[in-house]
Scaffold this active site. Structure first.
Site, PDB file in Angstrom:
ATOM      1  N   GLU A  58      23.249  35.985  50.038  1.00  0.00           N
ATOM      2  CA  GLU A  58      23.272  34.861  49.098  1.00  0.00           C
ATOM      3  C   GLU A  58      22.599  33.643  49.735  1.00  0.00           C
ATOM      4  O   GLU A  58      22.782  33.369  50.931  1.00  0.00           O
ATOM      5  CB  GLU A  58      24.736  34.555  48.766  1.00  0.00           C
ATOM      6  CG  GLU A  58      24.996  33.422  47.805  1.00  0.00           C
ATOM      7  CD  GLU A  58      26.501  33.221  47.578  1.00  0.00           C
ATOM      8  OE1 GLU A  58      26.841  32.411  46.706  1.00  0.00           O
ATOM      9  OE2 GLU A  58      27.319  33.871  48.273  1.00  0.00           O
ATOM     10  N   LYS A 129      24.846  33.665  39.290  1.00  0.00           N
ATOM     11  CA  LYS A 129      26.239  33.922  39.662  1.00  0.00           C
ATOM     12  C   LYS A 129      27.193  33.387  38.600  1.00  0.00           C
ATOM     13  O   LYS A 129      27.147  32.212  38.231  1.00  0.00           O
ATOM     14  CB  LYS A 129      26.519  33.265  41.016  1.00  0.00           C
ATOM     15  CG  LYS A 129      27.887  33.599  41.607  1.00  0.00           C
ATOM     16  CD  LYS A 129      27.999  32.993  43.003  1.00  0.00           C
ATOM     17  CE  LYS A 129      29.294  33.377  43.686  1.00  0.00           C
ATOM     18  NZ  LYS A 129      29.374  32.786  45.051  1.00  0.00           N
ATOM     19  N   CYS A 161      28.654  37.788  45.823  1.00  0.00           N
ATOM     20  CA  CYS A 161      29.794  37.322  46.604  1.00  0.00           C
ATOM     21  C   CYS A 161      31.149  37.420  45.881  1.00  0.00           C
ATOM     22  O   CYS A 161      31.715  38.497  45.742  1.00  0.00           O
ATOM     23  CB  CYS A 161      29.511  35.906  47.082  1.00  0.00           C
ATOM     24  SG  CYS A 161      30.543  35.356  48.458  1.00  0.00           S
ATOM     25  N   VAL A 188      33.257  34.355  53.214  1.00  0.00           N
ATOM     26  CA  VAL A 188      33.729  33.419  54.237  1.00  0.00           C
ATOM     27  C   VAL A 188      35.034  33.909  54.854  1.00  0.00           C
ATOM     28  O   VAL A 188      35.729  34.758  54.299  1.00  0.00           O
ATOM     29  CB  VAL A 188      33.939  32.011  53.639  1.00  0.00           C
ATOM     30  CG1 VAL A 188      32.631  31.438  53.133  1.00  0.00           C
ATOM     31  CG2 VAL A 188      34.984  32.043  52.509  1.00  0.00           C
TER      32      VAL A 188
END
Length: 302
Positions: A58, A129, A161, A188
């Site tokens: 991304e 997205k 993601c 993350v």
């Protein structure tokens, strides 16, 4: 199986080597040229190892952690006419490869966290997205569709993601005929426990689960490194039609590239497990519509 035996999966109809690039782009306009140059080197390296479908993370050319909308606008480009797409298009044509990569897209006043698909013959399409994570909601406009792109190598879907936490996305792409899914990510580090006793993270399991229940390969490329107080998870993976990783799971902190060989269209027959187990046929579309909009039911009476 003898060499003369033919079946739905033998010989392979669309054999392909695929690659998931795990990299560490850096936010900031002073870093953008280096980020894009790094993607070119990565794509060339993958092509040199025989990959024809190459998936980058991304926001691969810009880094992720924009502080303000103004900063995001400064990094963003129109798609497909911006300079980064132009470089990727030239590379795809020269190397005869397909590229799926994340990009900050500008369209008038709108900003999108997007993924582009580019092939040897040029730009193929964009996915914007739809599920925005955390501060992304303050920067980007959410997308509103789940396109599947017909290509010479097969039908390709894209997700980004946080989308993998929503099982509807992979199911809708598959229901629309996707032969494989390219997942471009900036997963993350989240509150502990981040890894289980086997050393795997939830994002890996969600990817494997989505792949398994839809009998569709997923090429998931994530990034690593730290940026403005955030840390990225790595753990890229490539699954087969059965959901299991075909090339292991990448390290949580190192840049690396995963490769796998697959028959892209094998998922068209792999969903049939046996005479009595067929995922598309077993779906209860009498209870919900084919694209997962629930259509019935009333509250239970207590």
């Amino acid at each position: 199986m003898t060499e003369t035996t033919r079946s739905a999966t033998h010989p392979a109809v669309s054999p392909l080597r695929v690659a998931a690039v795990q990299s560490n782009p850096r936010v900031g306009l002073e870093n953008k040229a280096d980020n894009v140059a790094a993607t070119i080197e990565q794509i060339e390296e993958c092509a040199g190892h025989g990959a024809r479908l190459i998936v980058l993370p991304e926001l691969a050319g810009t880094g992720y952690s924009f502080d303000t909308r103004e900063e995001a606008y400064a990094h963003a480009e129109p798609v497909p006419d911006g300079p980064t797409c132009a470089k990727w298009k030239e590379l795809a044509a020269r190397l005869d490869v397909y590229i799926a990569a994340g990009i900050a897209e500008s369209d008038g006043v709108h900003l999108y966290d997007s993924a582009v698909l580019i092939g040897p013959e040029g730009f193929i399409g964009t996915y914007r997205k739809s599920h925005l994570w955390n501060r992304e909601k303050l920067i980007f406009t959410p997308g509103s569709s789940y396109p599947v792109f017909e290509t010479r190598i097969g039908r390709i879907g894209l997700l980004i993601c946080w989308d993998i936490w929503f099982p509807e996305v992979a199911r809708i792409l598959t229901a629309q005929g996707a032969d494989l899914i390219c997942s471009v990510n900036n997963w993350v580090w989240t509150p502990p426990p981040l890894f289980d006793e086997a050393g795997n993270c939830m994002a890996s399991y969600l990817t494997m689960g989505a792949s398994h229940v839809n009998s569709v390969p997923i090429i998931a490329a994530n990034r690593v490194g730290e940026e403005r107080g955030g840390k990225f998870l790595g753990c890229s993976l490539i699954t087969g039609v059965n959901g299991w990783p075909t090339a292991g799971i990448a390290d949580a902190e190192k840049e690396e590239i995963l490769y796998a060989d697959m028959d892209v269209v094998a998922s068209r027959s792999a969903v049939v497990w046996s005479e009595l187990n067929d995922l598309p046929r077993d779906r209860r579309t009498d209870l919900y519509d084919p694209l997962l909009g629930y259509t019935g039911g009333t509250p239970a009476v207590r």
